[in-house]
Scaffold this motif. Structure first.
Motif, mmCIF file in Angstrom:
data_model
loop_
_atom_site.group_PDB
_atom_site.id
_atom_site.type_symbol
_atom_site.label_atom_id
_atom_site.label_comp_id
_atom_site.label_asym_id
_atom_site.label_seq_id
_atom_site.Cartn_x
_atom_site.Cartn_y
_atom_site.Cartn_z
ATOM 1 N N ARG A 106 44.164 45.102 11.773
ATOM 2 C CA ARG A 106 43.382 43.892 13.550
ATOM 3 C C ARG A 106 42.277 44.069 13.110
ATOM 4 N N GLU A 138 52.707 42.287 18.595
ATOM 5 C CA GLU A 138 51.222 42.389 17.458
ATOM 6 C C GLU A 138 50.546 41.280 17.069
ATOM 7 N N THR A 182 46.627 40.666 18.073
ATOM 8 C CA THR A 182 45.364 40.051 16.898
ATOM 9 C C THR A 182 44.931 38.356 17.246
#
Ligand SMILES: Nc1ncnc2c1ncn2[C@@H]1O[C@H](COP(=O)(O)OP(=O)(O)OP(=O)(O)O)[C@@H](O)[C@H]1O
Ligand SMILES: [Mg+2]
Lengths: 254, 330
Positions: B167, B189, B193
Motif C-alpha cells: 500500500r 482495501e 489505496t
C-alpha cells in the motif's frame, strides 16, 4: 539482437539444458566406445565411421526434448506472458529462442559426432577410421545441421502444443514410430516413408556411406532424393512448421 | 493514460469482459474493483496485449501495447507473482527482462534494492515465499522505470506487514507522478489505496468516479428506530412512501429500519406528529462491502444502467454511449 541475448540468458540460467547437453554428448560418445570396444575382433576389422555413430539417434531425441522444453516450460510457468510483455513482437522473440536453441543443438551435434568418431578410433586400432571421403565428412559435420534443424522442429511443435508431455510424445513417436509404421500402409506406405521428414534427415547423413560391420539403414534405391536435396527438404519441413508456430503464437492469447 | 473503448472479450460462450469503456488518469492510484470473475485480470491481460480483444481496444497514451517500443520503459506490470521460472534466480529473471528492453545491468540491482531482495537475489525464485515472489514481480515492473504501472490483486494472500508495504509502495509510486492501476475485489482495501475507482461486475462497467464519491453513494444511510409501537409507526411511514424493514436484532427484539438516506430529524418529527413513543433513533451507515456486493451482485444489470447515467455526468461523456450503444465494429 536483444532477443538472442534474452534467450541466451534464459537458457543458461536453469540447469536442465546443461543436463540435456551432457547426456546427449555422453550418449553418443559412450555408445561408440562400448560398441567398438566390445565388438568381436572379426567385426572390429571391418568397422567404419558409421559404426561410431550408433548413439547419435538417441542423442537427437534428447536434444529435441530439450528444445521443446525451452518453450513448453515457459507456458507451464507463465513466463511466456512475462516474455511477451517484455517483447510484444512475439515472432521476433520466438525466432530468437529458436536461433539460440538451434545453434546450441548444432554445436552439441558436432561435438557428439566427432567425439564419438575420435573415441571409436581410439578404442579400435584394427580398422582404418580416418575421415577420407566427402560422405564421411557429411556424416560427421552434417550431424550438427540435423540436430539444429531437429531443434527447430521441436521448438515449433512445443510452441504449437504448449504442453511438455504432449510435445515430447509427438517428437518421440513421430520419428521413431510413425515414420516407420506408415510403411505398413498398402501401396502408398513406402512413398510416405520415403518422403517423411526424419527419413530424409537420415537419408542426408547415411546416403553413400560404407555401412560396415553394424549394417546401416536402407539401401540406396529407397531414398527419394540426393543427400543435399534431402537436407533441403528436411529444412523445408522445419521452416514450414516454424512459420505455422509463429503465426499461431502471434494470433492466440498468450 | 490508459483508455479502454468498448473492450469486449469472449472465451467461447463466456463473456469475460463486456463492452467496457474507462479511463485511468495519470499521477493517481486508480482502483480496479470487481468481485471474483468480474473480468479484472482479463482486462489487464488485454491492456498488456497478452489477450486479443474480441472487439474494442485499449490504448496507453494513444498507443496499443503491441506497438510500444521497449514497452518496459513505458508500462510495468505485475499480474501474477508466480510467472517466474522456479529454477531461475531472481537476478537472472530480472537480467533477461532488462536485456529484452536494452536496460542497463545496473537497473537490475536498483530494482532488487528497491524491493529489498538484494540479499536473496541469487536464490532460486521457486524457493521464495509469496511475499518475496510479489516483491520480485514488483521489481520486474519497476525495472524500466515506467510511467504506467499495473498490479493485479497485489495484496492477495499477503500478511498484514506485506499489505502495508504494498500500500505504501503504491502511494510512493503515484506521488512520483506515475499512473497506477491496481485491481482488487475488496472495496475496503481500495478505499485505503485508491483515489479513483473503476468498478466492474460481470465484465460490465458499474461506475467510474473518485473513491470518495463511490463510497458515499455505495454506503447509503438508514435510520434505526426502536419503539413499542412498531407496526403502527411502520404503517405511518409507509403511508408517507418511505421504505421500512423490520428485523430481529439480538437483545433488542424487533427493530425498525427506515431506508432512503433520511435524517433522524425527519423521522423524529414524524413520530411526534403521530404521538409515537421512541426508545432509540440513530443514523446508521451501511457496510461498504455489503453495498458493494449488492451493486455488483445479482442486481448488476439494473445498476449498470443507473450508474452509467451517473458516470456520464461525471467525467466520461462518451462512456454511456459506448456502453449502451449497439456494437458497430464487430
Ligand atoms: N483463458 C480463459 N478461458 C476461458 N475463460 C476464461 C479465461 N480467462 C478468464 N475466463 C473467464 O472469464 C471470466 C473473468 O475472469 P477474470 O479472471 O478476468 O476475473 P477476475 O475479475 O480477475 O476475477 P478474480 O477476482 O477471481 O481474479 C471468468 O468467468 C473466467 O472464468
Ligand atoms: Mg483476477
Amino acid at each position: 539482437m536483444s532477443v538472442i541475448a534474452v534467450e541466451r540468458i534464459k537458457l543458461f540460467s536453469t540447469r536442465s539444458p546443461w543436463w540435456c547437453m551432457i547426456i546427449a554428448a555422453v550418449l553418443t560418445v559412450g555408445l561408440s566406445a562400448l560398441f567398438l570396444g566390445l565388438a568381436p575382433s572379426e567385426q572390429k576389422l571391418h568397422a567404419t565411421i558409421t559404426d561410431t555413430q550408433g548413439g547419435a539417434q538417441l542423442s537427437q531425441m534428447v536434444i529435441m526434448v530439450m528444445a521443446a522444453l525451452a518453450i513448453t516450460t515457459e507456458y507451464r510457468f507463465g513466463t511466456i506472458r512475462t516474455s511477451f510483455q517484455a517483447v510484444p513482437q512475439r515472432a521476433a522473440l520466438l525466432l530468437g529462442k529458436t536461433f539460440v536453441v538451434a545453434m546450441l543443438s548444432g554445436l552439441i551435434g558436432v561435438i557428439a559426432s566427432f567425439g564419438a568418431w575420435a573415441i571409436g578410433d581410439l578404442v579400435n586400432s584394427s580398422a582404418n577410421l580416418a575421415i577420407d571421403s566427402a560422405a564421411e565428412w557429411r556424416l560427421l559435420a552434417g550431424r550438427g545441421l540435423i540436430f539444429a534443424l531437429s531443434a527447430v522442429i521441436a521448438v515449433a511443435v512445443g510452441a504449437l502444443i504448449r504442453q511438455s508431455a504432449g510435445a515430447i510424445v509427438i517428437l518421440l513417436v513421430w520419428p521413431l514410430l510413425v515414420e516407420q509404421l506408415v510403411q505398413l500402409i498398402p501401396k502408398v506406405g513406402d512413398d510416405l516413408n520415403r518422403w517423411a521428414p526424419f527419413t530424409n534427415a537420415n537419408s542426408f547423413l547415411f546416403q553413400g556411406q560404407d555401412v560396415g560391420a553394424g549394417g546401416g539403414p536402407g539401401d540406396a534405391t529407397s531414398y527419394a532424393m540426393g543427400p543435399w536435396w534431402a537436407l533441403l527438404y528436411f529444412a523445408g519441413w522445419a521452416a514450414a512448421l516454424m512459420t505455422i508456430a509463429l503465426v499461431s503464437a502471434s494470433k492466440r492469447d498468450a | 493514460m490508459i483508455e479502454a473503448k468498448g473492450l469486449t472479450k469472449r472465451y467461447g460462450a463466456t463473456v469475460a469482459v463486456d463492452n467496457l469503456s474507462f479511463e485511468v488518469k495519470p499521477g493517481r492510484v486508480t482502483g480496479f474493483l470487481g468481485p471474483n470473475g468480474a473480468g479484472k485480470s482479463t482486462t489487464m491481460r488485454m491492456i498488456l496485449g497478452l489477450d486479443t480483444p474480441t472487439s474494442g481496444e485499449v490504448t496507453i497514451d494513444g498507443q496499443r501495447y503491441r506497438d510500444l517500443h521497449r514497452p518496459l520503459t513505458k508500462v510495468g506490470a505485475l499480474l501474477d507473482a508466480k510467472w517466474v521460472h522456479p529454477n531461475r534466480s531472481a537476478r537472472s529473471h530480472l537480467r533477461w527482462m532488462a536485456a529484452s528492453n536494452k536496460l542497463p545491468k545496473s537497473s537490475v540491482d536498483k530494482a532488487l534494492d528497491m524491493v529489498g531482495l538484494t540479499s536473496v537475489a541469487n536464490k532460486r525464485a521457486g524457493a521464495f515465499s509469496l511475499g518475496m515472489s510479489q516483491r520480485l514481480g514488483i521489481a520486474g515492473a519497476l525495472l524500466g522505470d515506467p510511467e504506467v504501472l499495473l498490479f493485479d490483486e497485489p495484496v492477495n494472500g499477503l500478511d498484514p506487514e506485506g499489505i502495508v508495504w504494498i500500500r505504501t509502495f503504491m502511494h510512493r509510486l503515484a506521488d512520483e507522478g506515475r499512473t497506477v492501476l491496481v485491481s482488487s475485489h475488496l472495496l475496503s482495501e481500495m478505499a485505503l489505496t485508491a483515489e479513483d475507482l473503476v468498478v466492474i461486475g460481470r465484465g460490465k462497467l458499474i461506475a467510474q468516479s473518485t473513491t470518495q464519491e463511490f463510497v458515499d453513494r455505495a454506503s447509503g444511510t438508514t435510520v434505526k428506530v426502536r419503539t413499542p409501537q412498531l407496526d403502527q409507526f411502520a404503517g405511518v411511514l409507509n403511508e408517507q412512501h418511505l421504505a421500512t424493514r423490520i428485523e430481529d436484532v439480538e437483545d433488542q427484539g424487533k427493530v425498525l429500519f427506515v431506508e432512503g438516506d433520511l435524517t433522524t430529524d425527519q423521522i423524529g418529527e414524524a413520530a411526534a406528529a403521530h404521538g409515537i413513543v421512541l426508545h432509540e433513533l440513530t443514523l446508521q451507515r451501511g457496510s461498504l462491502e455489503q453495498a458493494f456486493m449488492q451493486m455488483t451482485g445479482d442486481s448488476v444489470e439494473y445498476h449498470a444502467h443507473e450508474e452509467i447515467a451517473a458516470v456520464t455526468s461525471l467525467d466520461a461523456p462518451d462512456a454511456a454511449e459506448v456502453a449502451a450503444g449497439p456494437k458497430e465494429d464487430n
